[in-house]
Design a protein around this motif. Structure first.
Motif, PDB file in Angstrom:
ATOM      1  N   GLN A   1     -12.552   7.985  -1.279  1.00  0.00           N
ATOM      2  CA  GLN A   1     -11.741   6.838  -0.505  1.00  0.00           C
ATOM      3  C   GLN A   1     -10.451   7.032  -0.548  1.00  0.00           C
ATOM      4  O   GLN A   1      -9.735   7.314  -1.922  1.00  0.00           O
ATOM      5  N   VAL A   2     -10.126   7.129  -0.083  1.00  0.00           N
ATOM      6  CA  VAL A   2      -8.079   7.461   0.538  1.00  0.00           C
ATOM      7  C   VAL A   2      -6.694   6.228   0.185  1.00  0.00           C
ATOM      8  O   VAL A   2      -8.060   4.686   0.743  1.00  0.00           O
ATOM      9  N   GLN A   3      -6.503   5.730  -1.066  1.00  0.00           N
ATOM     10  CA  GLN A   3      -5.858   4.366  -1.730  1.00  0.00           C
ATOM     11  C   GLN A   3      -4.510   4.614  -1.195  1.00  0.00           C
ATOM     12  O   GLN A   3      -3.290   5.711  -1.853  1.00  0.00           O
ATOM     13  N   LEU A   4      -3.124   4.165  -0.358  1.00  0.00           N
ATOM     14  CA  LEU A   4      -1.843   3.706   0.018  1.00  0.00           C
ATOM     15  C   LEU A   4      -1.866   2.809  -1.325  1.00  0.00           C
ATOM     16  O   LEU A   4      -2.307   1.492  -0.530  1.00  0.00           O
ATOM     17  N   VAL A   5      -0.875   2.999  -1.945  1.00  0.00           N
ATOM     18  CA  VAL A   5      -0.784   1.073  -2.343  1.00  0.00           C
ATOM     19  C   VAL A   5       1.087   1.276  -2.892  1.00  0.00           C
ATOM     20  O   VAL A   5       1.465   1.892  -3.247  1.00  0.00           O
ATOM     21  N   GLU A   6       1.751   0.301  -1.977  1.00  0.00           N
ATOM     22  CA  GLU A   6       2.787   0.196  -2.188  1.00  0.00           C
ATOM     23  C   GLU A   6       3.529  -1.078  -3.058  1.00  0.00           C
ATOM     24  O   GLU A   6       2.488  -2.135  -3.838  1.00  0.00           O
ATOM     25  N   SER A   7       4.874  -1.126  -3.367  1.00  0.00           N
ATOM     26  CA  SER A   7       5.046  -1.697  -4.024  1.00  0.00           C
ATOM     27  C   SER A   7       6.962  -1.960  -4.185  1.00  0.00           C
ATOM     28  O   SER A   7       7.305  -1.251  -3.886  1.00  0.00           O
ATOM     29  N   GLN A 109      -1.519  -1.458   1.965  1.00  0.00           N
ATOM     30  CA  GLN A 109      -1.317  -2.826   3.010  1.00  0.00           C
ATOM     31  C   GLN A 109       0.002  -3.282   2.758  1.00  0.00           C
ATOM     32  O   GLN A 109      -0.300  -4.428   3.702  1.00  0.00           O
ATOM     33  N   GLY A 110       0.675  -2.795   2.787  1.00  0.00           N
ATOM     34  CA  GLY A 110       2.019  -3.119   2.866  1.00  0.00           C
ATOM     35  C   GLY A 110       2.534  -3.707   2.144  1.00  0.00           C
ATOM     36  O   GLY A 110       2.429  -4.673   1.285  1.00  0.00           O
ATOM     37  N   THR A 111       4.043  -4.132   1.367  1.00  0.00           N
ATOM     38  CA  THR A 111       5.336  -5.336   0.807  1.00  0.00           C
ATOM     39  C   THR A 111       5.952  -6.030   1.616  1.00  0.00           C
ATOM     40  O   THR A 111       6.905  -5.162   1.945  1.00  0.00           O
ATOM     41  N   GLN A 112       6.103  -7.366   1.371  1.00  0.00           N
ATOM     42  CA  GLN A 112       6.737  -8.052   2.062  1.00  0.00           C
ATOM     43  C   GLN A 112       8.130  -7.502   1.207  1.00  0.00           C
ATOM     44  O   GLN A 112       8.325  -7.919   0.547  1.00  0.00           O
ATOM     45  N   VAL A 113       9.160  -7.308   2.218  1.00  0.00           N
ATOM     46  CA  VAL A 113      11.058  -7.969   1.689  1.00  0.00           C
ATOM     47  C   VAL A 113      11.807  -8.285   2.785  1.00  0.00           C
ATOM     48  O   VAL A 113      11.802  -8.859   4.183  1.00  0.00           O
ATOM     49  N   THR A 114      12.174  -9.669   2.462  1.00  0.00           N
ATOM     50  CA  THR A 114      12.636 -10.434   2.431  1.00  0.00           C
ATOM     51  C   THR A 114      14.488 -10.889   2.449  1.00  0.00           C
ATOM     52  O   THR A 114      14.821 -10.329   0.930  1.00  0.00           O
ATOM     53  N   VAL A 115      15.268 -10.273   3.496  1.00  0.00           N
ATOM     54  CA  VAL A 115      16.915 -10.276   3.500  1.00  0.00           C
ATOM     55  C   VAL A 115      17.028 -11.847   3.669  1.00  0.00           C
ATOM     56  O   VAL A 115      17.792 -12.131   4.294  1.00  0.00           O
TER      57      VAL A 115
END
Length: 117
Positions: A1-7, A109-115
């Protein structure tokens, strides 16, 4: 199973910097193009940057050119996005993806960036 994990996402003031990381596991993706995309509230997902895994050729959206740098560590199977001179309009959920064939078929799954301004 492919998994991509952002941080690496978070809250930063305008003008600040963040570095996003994306680790792939579950399969060897040597030679595949990888990219970063983002989606702001109420807007469609848009392309940010991409890199060809072997040659390291990079492409950027005009909106981030000169401020963002995409890179990769082949040994760690990790993709990076260095974001400098951040602006409030960069606020979005950032996704990494792998292009398999004609399209990007594997997504994190995405990672939130808030400026903040």
């Amino acid at each position: 199973q492919v998994q991509l994990v952002e941080s690496g996402g978070g809250l930063v003031q305008a003008g600040g910097s963040l570095r996003l990381s994306c680790v792939a596991s579950g399969r060897t993706f040597s030679g595949y193009t990888r990219g970063w995309f983002r989606q702001a509230p109420g807007k469609e997902r848009e392309f940010v940057a991409s890199i060809t895994w072997n040659s390291g050729t990079t492409y950027y959206a005009d909106s981030v050119k000169g401020r963002f740098t995409i890179s990769r560590d082949n040994a760690k199977s990790t993709l990076y996005l260095q974001m400098n001179s951040l602006k409030p309009e960069d606020t979005a959920v950032y996704y990494c993806a792998i292009r398999d064939g004609a399209g990007y078929n594997y997504w994190g799954q995405g990672t939130q960036v808030t400026v903040s301004s």
